[in-house]
Design a protein around this motif. Structure first.
Motif, PDB file in Angstrom:
ATOM      1  N   SER A  95      43.850   9.823  -0.314  1.00  0.00           N
ATOM      2  CA  SER A  95      44.404   8.718   0.453  1.00  0.00           C
ATOM      3  C   SER A  95      43.357   7.633   0.647  1.00  0.00           C
ATOM      4  O   SER A  95      42.208   7.898   0.991  1.00  0.00           O
ATOM      5  CB  SER A  95      44.890   9.223   1.808  1.00  0.00           C
ATOM      6  OG  SER A  95      45.416   8.152   2.555  1.00  0.00           O
ATOM      7  N   THR A  96      43.767   6.379   0.427  1.00  0.00           N
ATOM      8  CA  THR A  96      42.876   5.245   0.630  1.00  0.00           C
ATOM      9  C   THR A  96      43.458   4.256   1.633  1.00  0.00           C
ATOM     10  O   THR A  96      42.926   3.169   1.810  1.00  0.00           O
ATOM     11  CB  THR A  96      42.614   4.510  -0.703  1.00  0.00           C
ATOM     12  OG1 THR A  96      43.856   4.075  -1.244  1.00  0.00           O
ATOM     13  CG2 THR A  96      41.880   5.403  -1.679  1.00  0.00           C
ATOM     14  N   SER A  97      44.556   4.618   2.303  1.00  0.00           N
ATOM     15  CA  SER A  97      45.183   3.696   3.248  1.00  0.00           C
ATOM     16  C   SER A  97      44.588   3.860   4.645  1.00  0.00           C
ATOM     17  O   SER A  97      44.076   4.916   5.006  1.00  0.00           O
ATOM     18  CB  SER A  97      46.696   3.924   3.299  1.00  0.00           C
ATOM     19  OG  SER A  97      46.974   5.236   3.711  1.00  0.00           O
ATOM     20  N   THR A  98      44.669   2.786   5.409  1.00  0.00           N
ATOM     21  CA  THR A  98      44.209   2.824   6.790  1.00  0.00           C
ATOM     22  C   THR A  98      45.300   3.426   7.662  1.00  0.00           C
ATOM     23  O   THR A  98      46.444   3.582   7.237  1.00  0.00           O
ATOM     24  CB  THR A  98      43.882   1.407   7.288  1.00  0.00           C
ATOM     25  OG1 THR A  98      45.082   0.634   7.272  1.00  0.00           O
ATOM     26  CG2 THR A  98      42.821   0.749   6.421  1.00  0.00           C
ATOM     27  N   ARG A  99      44.979   3.724   8.900  1.00  0.00           N
ATOM     28  CA  ARG A  99      45.957   4.296   9.821  1.00  0.00           C
ATOM     29  C   ARG A  99      47.118   3.318  10.047  1.00  0.00           C
ATOM     30  O   ARG A  99      48.276   3.716  10.097  1.00  0.00           O
ATOM     31  CB  ARG A  99      45.290   4.636  11.145  1.00  0.00           C
ATOM     32  CG  ARG A  99      46.296   5.172  12.163  1.00  0.00           C
ATOM     33  CD  ARG A  99      45.617   5.653  13.389  1.00  0.00           C
ATOM     34  NE  ARG A  99      44.955   6.914  13.014  1.00  0.00           N
ATOM     35  CZ  ARG A  99      44.147   7.573  13.811  1.00  0.00           C
ATOM     36  NH1 ARG A  99      43.875   7.115  15.006  1.00  0.00           N
ATOM     37  NH2 ARG A  99      43.608   8.695  13.422  1.00  0.00           N
ATOM     38  N   GLU A 100      46.801   2.015  10.158  1.00  0.00           N
ATOM     39  CA  GLU A 100      47.858   1.024  10.393  1.00  0.00           C
ATOM     40  C   GLU A 100      48.817   0.945   9.201  1.00  0.00           C
ATOM     41  O   GLU A 100      50.021   0.836   9.368  1.00  0.00           O
ATOM     42  CB  GLU A 100      47.246  -0.361  10.654  1.00  0.00           C
ATOM     43  CG  GLU A 100      46.488  -0.478  11.956  1.00  0.00           C
ATOM     44  CD  GLU A 100      45.091   0.119  11.881  1.00  0.00           C
ATOM     45  OE1 GLU A 100      44.532   0.236  10.765  1.00  0.00           O
ATOM     46  OE2 GLU A 100      44.564   0.503  12.937  1.00  0.00           O
ATOM     47  N   GLU A 101      48.249   0.995   7.982  1.00  0.00           N
ATOM     48  CA  GLU A 101      49.101   0.958   6.795  1.00  0.00           C
ATOM     49  C   GLU A 101      49.983   2.203   6.730  1.00  0.00           C
ATOM     50  O   GLU A 101      51.167   2.113   6.391  1.00  0.00           O
ATOM     51  CB  GLU A 101      48.242   0.848   5.536  1.00  0.00           C
ATOM     52  CG  GLU A 101      47.559  -0.481   5.376  1.00  0.00           C
ATOM     53  CD  GLU A 101      46.568  -0.499   4.241  1.00  0.00           C
ATOM     54  OE1 GLU A 101      46.355  -1.580   3.689  1.00  0.00           O
ATOM     55  OE2 GLU A 101      46.007   0.563   3.910  1.00  0.00           O
ATOM     56  N   SER A 102      49.425   3.348   7.077  1.00  0.00           N
ATOM     57  CA  SER A 102      50.213   4.580   7.068  1.00  0.00           C
ATOM     58  C   SER A 102      51.318   4.521   8.109  1.00  0.00           C
ATOM     59  O   SER A 102      52.431   5.000   7.863  1.00  0.00           O
ATOM     60  CB  SER A 102      49.320   5.788   7.330  1.00  0.00           C
ATOM     61  OG  SER A 102      48.436   5.989   6.259  1.00  0.00           O
ATOM     62  N   HIS A 107      51.503   4.181   2.008  1.00  0.00           N
ATOM     63  CA  HIS A 107      50.560   5.277   1.817  1.00  0.00           C
ATOM     64  C   HIS A 107      49.806   5.068   0.509  1.00  0.00           C
ATOM     65  O   HIS A 107      50.233   5.534  -0.552  1.00  0.00           O
ATOM     66  CB  HIS A 107      51.299   6.615   1.826  1.00  0.00           C
ATOM     67  CG  HIS A 107      52.110   6.802   3.070  1.00  0.00           C
ATOM     68  ND1 HIS A 107      51.556   7.180   4.254  1.00  0.00           N
ATOM     69  CD2 HIS A 107      53.445   6.632   3.306  1.00  0.00           C
ATOM     70  CE1 HIS A 107      52.494   7.263   5.173  1.00  0.00           C
ATOM     71  NE2 HIS A 107      53.658   6.935   4.623  1.00  0.00           N
ATOM     72  N   LYS A 108      48.706   4.336   0.561  1.00  0.00           N
ATOM     73  CA  LYS A 108      47.916   4.067  -0.630  1.00  0.00           C
ATOM     74  C   LYS A 108      47.126   5.310  -1.011  1.00  0.00           C
ATOM     75  O   LYS A 108      46.731   6.095  -0.157  1.00  0.00           O
ATOM     76  CB  LYS A 108      46.952   2.910  -0.378  1.00  0.00           C
ATOM     77  CG  LYS A 108      47.638   1.593  -0.110  1.00  0.00           C
ATOM     78  CD  LYS A 108      46.625   0.505   0.126  1.00  0.00           C
ATOM     79  CE  LYS A 108      47.302  -0.808   0.437  1.00  0.00           C
ATOM     80  NZ  LYS A 108      46.310  -1.846   0.744  1.00  0.00           N
ATOM     81  N   SER A 119      49.880   5.624  -5.082  1.00  0.00           N
ATOM     82  CA  SER A 119      50.420   5.137  -3.830  1.00  0.00           C
ATOM     83  C   SER A 119      51.921   5.368  -3.765  1.00  0.00           C
ATOM     84  O   SER A 119      52.595   5.434  -4.791  1.00  0.00           O
ATOM     85  CB  SER A 119      50.140   3.632  -3.679  1.00  0.00           C
ATOM     86  OG  SER A 119      48.764   3.389  -3.715  1.00  0.00           O
TER      87      SER A 119
END
Length: 124
Positions: A95-102, A107-108, A119
């Protein structure tokens, strides 16, 4: 009463009819292939147009050389990416996404080995 609503596909007459239809279709396909093979060879402009319509992964090196420099660069990057992903021992998502993006459903992620984009979006 419903037994008679559908034809019996096991009758010999119907089987012969179906076989005859598929034989006629196969003959028509063979004739079309023969006409295309007997047609005049394609011109340079026709070949270039065909190459531009063909997906990059299906082009030969000779056909790639017909493309403009941008197309050749794209084809080289595409082939390198496909080779890198094919050599991957097994895709493992990191996973490369931030908490806000998740939290927004984005979900990157990418493969730990080859870097393939893995993703996904939950469409929330």
């Amino acid at each position: 009463m419903l037994d008679n609503a559908f034809p019996d596909f096991t009758t010999p007459e119907l089987r012969r009819s179906i076989d005859r239809t598929t034989e006629e279709q196969a003959t028509a396909i063979r004739a079309e292939i023969g006409r295309r093979e007997a047609a005049a060879p394609e011109t340079a402009d026709e070949r270039l147009a065909r190459v531009k319509r063909t997906p990059v992964g299906l082009l030969t090196d000779e056909e790639i050389s017909l493309l403009d420099p941008d197309g050749q660069a794209f084809a080289a990057r595409y082939k390198a990416r496909v080779a890198r992903e094919a050599a991957c021992p097994g895709h493992e998502r990191v996973s490369t996404s931030t908490r806000e993006e998740s939290n927004r459903g984005q979900h990157k992620g990418e493969c730990r080995h080859c870097g393939k984009n893995m993703s996904w979006d939950s469409s929330d």
